[in-house]
Design an enzyme around this catalytic site. Structure first.
Site, mmCIF file in Angstrom:
data_model
loop_
_atom_site.group_PDB
_atom_site.id
_atom_site.type_symbol
_atom_site.label_atom_id
_atom_site.label_comp_id
_atom_site.label_asym_id
_atom_site.label_seq_id
_atom_site.Cartn_x
_atom_site.Cartn_y
_atom_site.Cartn_z
ATOM 1 N N ASP A 62 0.846 -1.194 0.000
ATOM 2 C CA ASP A 62 0.000 0.000 0.000
ATOM 3 C C ASP A 62 0.882 1.245 0.000
ATOM 4 O OD1 ASP A 62 -2.500 -1.480 0.300
ATOM 5 O OD2 ASP A 62 -1.791 -1.909 2.325
ATOM 6 N N ASP A 64 0.563 5.325 0.875
ATOM 7 C CA ASP A 64 -0.230 6.392 1.469
ATOM 8 C C ASP A 64 0.439 7.738 1.222
ATOM 9 O OD1 ASP A 64 -1.885 4.412 2.429
ATOM 10 O OD2 ASP A 64 -1.005 4.395 4.428
ATOM 11 N N ASP A 141 2.574 7.437 15.230
ATOM 12 C CA ASP A 141 2.840 6.500 16.323
ATOM 13 C C ASP A 141 4.319 6.167 16.477
ATOM 14 O OD1 ASP A 141 2.884 5.073 13.949
ATOM 15 O OD2 ASP A 141 1.298 3.675 14.513
#
EC number: 2.7.7.19
Length: 443
Positions: A62, A64, A141
């Site tokens: 993926d 992003d 995070d």
């Protein structure tokens, strides 16, 4: 981290000749989004796991993008865009089967202009307060996920030391670890999962609070924990993920009854079988073969089922009834933590209950077992059991032969109490019962 302003981002620019990211390794659609954002007058960066994985020599699935454009502005730029999410408002730019997720930079501090809601325990319920790239970096995070690749000069921008942490194969939380875990307890599972996937270590300060805060996972939605389990165990790193959960005291938070069963199994046979099952799952993922969540959970919860079964049998419950009750109890208790859908929980129970059939040799039962839609999964499960116990060797030999020639297998291994004389004995014909016509109302 909504109220933590103690982290000062320090920009480090890693030029193209000092990193391994090449545009040929980036999705063409992600590049289209980046160029279109720049043409529209906005900042746009490849961000997060894709940058981390490319730097670690892996191939991301993926891609992003982070931008200073709001979700509505992104939607205005792309006709093939849809806006999703309430907790985190996001834009999805759709290219056939590929989706490029575009997130607006988020800020640390809510000045009242955005949309943020925090649980009284510190858990972040909604976070749609927009800010700068510096704000965005320090609220992510892990440092390894706060790296930004830009098409302006093909450099990587690092605000929190993530580039060095990736080079040192280290998962490190940004900010105070306890605060970050309280914001979102699932981050503890993400730390374990990413470390297992990448072959990283969870940095000591980031690891220290996890055993103390493991119980906070009870606050997470069971459906979300199910999805996280799918990522933990069906991504090709199931063994490493489970060992990471053990190392950081998280097994009991996710699988309380399995943890209790493993702790009481002095021989270690149940753990050995569980790890063998997870290793089998990893091998199937590596070979691009399908893996059933039902089989996965049959492996993960088998220790709990065995323990419950022994308890019921010790109470004098008949074997067949004890098996059924044990399967039901383990499933119901687990559902309070992880929302296992019925389409997986029912086949899981069938895999367990079919194990008792493998000791039966009567021809009708053998043929019925071979025809059962769950036979293949139950057979694979029996093979796993054989890894940890020689007690199943005879059953395995019989059913391996029965799959090719059931009649020969039955003849070679007749059922107990059914020798040649028994087999030749004439069967009594059952008397046909007369229809009770009066009971049917036809009198």
């Amino acid at each position: 981290m909504p109220n933590d302003t103690s982290i000062t981002p320090v920009l480090r620019v890693i030029p193209r000749d000092q990193h391994a990211i090449s545009r040929k390794d980036i999705s063409a659609n992600a590049l289209r989004v980046l160029y279109r954002l720049r043409e529209g007058g906005y900042q746009g960066y490849l961000v997060g796991g894709a940058v981390r994985d490319l730097l670690a020599g892996r191939h991301p699935k993926d891609f992003d993008v982070a931008t200073d454009a709001t979700p509505d502005q992104v939607k205005h730029l792309f006709r093939n865009c849809r806006l999703i999410g309430r907790r985190f408002r996001l834009a999805h730019v759709v290219f056939g089967r590929e989706i490029i997720e575009v997130a607006t930079f988020r800020a640390n501090v809510d000045d009242g202009s955005g949309d943020r809601e925090t649980h009284e325990g510190g858990r972040l319920l909604r976070d749609n307060v927009y800010g700068t790239i510096e704000d965005d970096a320090v609220r992510r995070d892990f440092t390894a996920n706060a790296l930004y690749y830009t098409i302006e000069d093909f450099s990587v921008r690092d605000y929190v030391g993530g580039f060095e942490d990736v080079a040192n194969r280290r998962m490190r939380l940004i900010g105070d670890p306890e605060t970050r875990y309280r914001e979102d307890p699932v981050r503890m599972l993400r730390a374990v999962r990413l470390a297992a996937k990448l072959g990283f270590e969870v940095e000591a300060a980031s690891a220290e609070p996890i055993p103390r805060l493991a119980s906070l996972l009870a606050e997470a939605a069971p459906a979300r924990l199910f999805e996280e389990c799918m990522k933990l165990f069906l991504s090709g790193h199931a063994v490493a993920s489970f060992e990471g959960l053990e190392q950081h005291g998280l097994v009991a938070a996710l699988f309380p009854e399995t943890a209790a069963a493993l702790a009481s199994n002095r021989s270690g046979a149940l753990r050995k079988m569980l790890l063998a099952g997870l290793g089998n799952t990893d091998a199937r993922v590596e070979a691009d073969e399908p893996v059933s969540p039902a089989f996965l959970f049959a492996v993960l919860l088998w220790p709990a089922y065995c323990r419950e079964l022994m308890k019921l049998q010790a109470q004098g419950v008949s074997p067949v009834e004890a098996q059924r009750r044990a399967a039901d109890r383990v499933t119901v208790h687990q559902l309070s933590t992880i929302a296992l859908p019925r389409r997986f929980s029912l086949p899981m129970q069938e895999i367990w209950l079919m194990q008792a059939r493998f000791s039966l040799r009567q021809r009708k039962r053998v043929m019925r077992t071979l025809a059962h839609p769950r036979f293949r999964a139950a057979w694979d499960f029996l093979l796993l059991r054989g890894i940890t116990s020689d007690a199943h060797a005879e059953d395995i030999a019989f059913w391996r032969e029965a799959q090719d020639d059931p009649d020969h297998a039955i003849a070679a291994h007749p059922p107990e109490g059914e020798g040649e004389g028994d087999a030749a004995a004439p069967r009594k014909r059952r008397r046909r019962r007369r229809r009770a016509t009066a009971a049917l109302g036809t009198d």
